[in-house]
Motif scaffolding. Structure first.
Motif, short mmCIF file in Angstrom:
data_model
loop_
_atom_site.label_atom_id
_atom_site.label_comp_id
_atom_site.label_asym_id
_atom_site.label_seq_id
_atom_site.Cartn_x
_atom_site.Cartn_y
_atom_site.Cartn_z
N GLU A 115 1.01 -1.03 0.09
CA GLU A 115 -0.01 -0.03 -0.17
C GLU A 115 0.85 1.30 -0.15
O GLU A 115 0.62 1.95 -0.69
CB GLU A 115 -0.98 -0.04 1.29
N GLY A 116 1.80 1.47 0.98
CA GLY A 116 2.66 2.69 1.10
C GLY A 116 3.47 2.80 -0.21
O GLY A 116 3.54 3.99 -0.43
N TYR A 117 3.71 2.08 -1.02
CA TYR A 117 4.51 2.48 -2.14
C TYR A 117 3.98 3.11 -3.31
O TYR A 117 4.48 3.89 -4.06
CB TYR A 117 4.77 0.94 -2.89
N ALA A 118 2.55 3.08 -3.24
CA ALA A 118 1.60 3.78 -4.15
C ALA A 118 1.89 5.53 -4.50
O ALA A 118 1.83 5.77 -5.43
CB ALA A 118 0.18 3.77 -3.99
N LYS A 119 2.48 5.74 -3.34
CA LYS A 119 3.08 7.09 -3.14
C LYS A 119 4.33 7.60 -3.65
O LYS A 119 4.70 8.77 -3.56
CB LYS A 119 2.52 7.69 -1.74
N SER A 120 4.82 6.84 -3.99
CA SER A 120 6.41 6.84 -4.62
C SER A 120 6.26 7.95 -5.49
O SER A 120 5.49 8.05 -6.48
CB SER A 120 6.86 5.36 -5.45
#
Lengths: 305, 305
Positions: A115-120
């Protein structure tokens, strides 16, 4: 709590068997995404997305984490085999022959990201199936900069997919010979123009021991000689380490102006020069940011006149 | 009254027939010493020693003099033929095929130099018979710096003579492939070391579109990317123009420290970049020192980061 990830690298984490006339190393940690993420992690918070088999030794992912790489995006396919690449170098370490390529679990990987990677804000698509690369891009919310590399295997296998992938990126990092193959054109400046005509804003042509040339769609050019080494142990991963250093520095600065891109090219060259000093990722695992900065200064001193 | 000559160039003044897929030019002014002396004359007083036949059009020597080259050292052999080189380039102008080499009067030339040339402080031995090169050196009183180039023809014809010639020089300027052939060694850094082990104090390896690397016997290295051109018309003479610019700048400064040599390498690259922009020496004849300085600044701007 979601983690804001600055740079996500998607590509292969592999087991490499590398044979030089001087030594053979069997099933050591390799893969484009491995080199790129370790290299990038010297500069910025880096996350890795890859599929591996259950045969990947735990020490390998531990090694990645030891350099600060976020490995939550590594999917272990139970019972599956990790991508294995077996190759031999000739006496002067400039020509590589492929002995065996076992795709293993990466063949049918349907990329997912934590989930957290989507904001890369920065995404690097290492040498992977262009179809998978296009697919994974949909998972990111609004990356500032997407860069890809590609290789002969994908160009020959599906050139149209490669072109489609390039149209969705901001920049392409590619070997000279693969640029010629992709563009059906011998002159590298014309290759770069062609790549940019497909939608990319910049193209970096990697020329191995002859360095790199950065071309931008605004017509700027930056040729950079390679850092000069007396001795090369294993050329594997030089280009991927270049890409990691390049993207890592840009993500660290969080700027994409030409001056920053030029610095990033030099940091890329520096990381490539470390990578080839030992087998696999051994040298990259052993260096600190201070070593990188020292070599950057040494490089500046070397080429200045 | 004897004229103090700063730089003397010895080598071929030739008639070139150059064929590209786009155009053919027949019996135009060419030859290693021609390119080198015109290029050097942008920087310093340059004298030329060469043998030509009575078929060399007067306009050609006039062209040399128009750039300030002292042509008193050109010996015209009556009834003899000027060296003629006929070659073809392929589509991307990177591979040259020799169609015909007619040595003419240079085959049996016993080099003599006008009296004033003996005081030359700088001597450049362009791609000529190493035996003739060794012979002509005896005519100079006490040159500060002697530099030579050599080519496949002489390496294959008499490697021992090439080695003997190198032992009598201070520096060698040589193509990458010819360095490999001469040194029987693939790695260019090792080639340079080998060349210096034969008595030369520095070696410059020319890598065509990939630029040059300067190596010194003190262990210093200076890699320089080539000036970047979109369009190349005729690659003939790029390396000779490099050598002329390199030696010309050193003679002009009258210094041989590393900083001056690095500047000289860049001036060499600049002169090579002009040479390839038109057929033969056409472009070199059309430029001024201001054009050279402007491109030097442009180059500095191009590679700086």
């Amino acid at each position: 709590m979601s983690l804001v990830t600055l740079l996500t690298v998607f590509g292969t984490v592999a087991l490499d068997t590398t044979r030089t006339p001087f030594r053979t190393e069997t099933r050591i940690l390799g893969g484009a995404a491995t080199f790129a993420s370790i290299s990038a992690s010297m500069f910025t918070q880096t996350s890795l997305v890859a599929a591996v088999g259950s045969d990947l030794p735990a020490d390998h992912t531990k090694a990645l984490r030891s350099k600060g790489v976020d490995t939550k995006g590594i999917v272990t396919v139970k019972g599956g085999k990790t991508f294995h690449y077996d190759s031999s170098f000739d006496y002067d370490l400039s020509n590589r022959t492929t002995n065996k390529t076992e795709l293993g679990v990466i063949a049918d990987f349907d990329p997912v990201i934590p989930e957290g990677y989507a904001k890369s804000e920065y995404v690097y698509l290492a040498n992977n199936d262009p179809k998978q690369n296009i697919k994974i891009l949909q998972h990111f919310q609004d990356p500032k900069l997407v860069v890809c590399d590609t290789i002969e295997f994908w160009i020959n296998g599906g050139r149209d997919d490669v072109l489609k992938m390039i149209s969705k990126t901001d920049g392409v990092v590619i070997n000279d010979n693969e640029a010629r193959l992709l563009c059906k054109e011998a002159n590298l400046a014309r290759c770069a123009k062609k790549i940019m005509s497909w939608g990319s804003k910049f193209a970096i042509i990697k020329k191995g021991e002859h360095g790199t040339v950065l071309f931008t769609s605004e017509g700027s050019i930056f040729p950079a000689a390679a850092f000069f080494l007396d001795e090369i142990v294993d050329p594997t991963g030089a280009g991927d380490s270049f890409a990691g250093g390049f993207l890592g520095h840009i993500a660290h600065r969080n700027k994409t102006d030409f001056a920053t891109m030029k610095e990033a090219v030099i940091y890329g060259n520096v990381m490539g020069s470390f990578a080839v000093e030992d087998f696999g990722v051994k040298r990259l695992l052993g260096i600190t940011k201070d070593d990188v900065e020292e070599r950057y200064r040494k490089y500046r001193n070397l080429v200045q006149f």
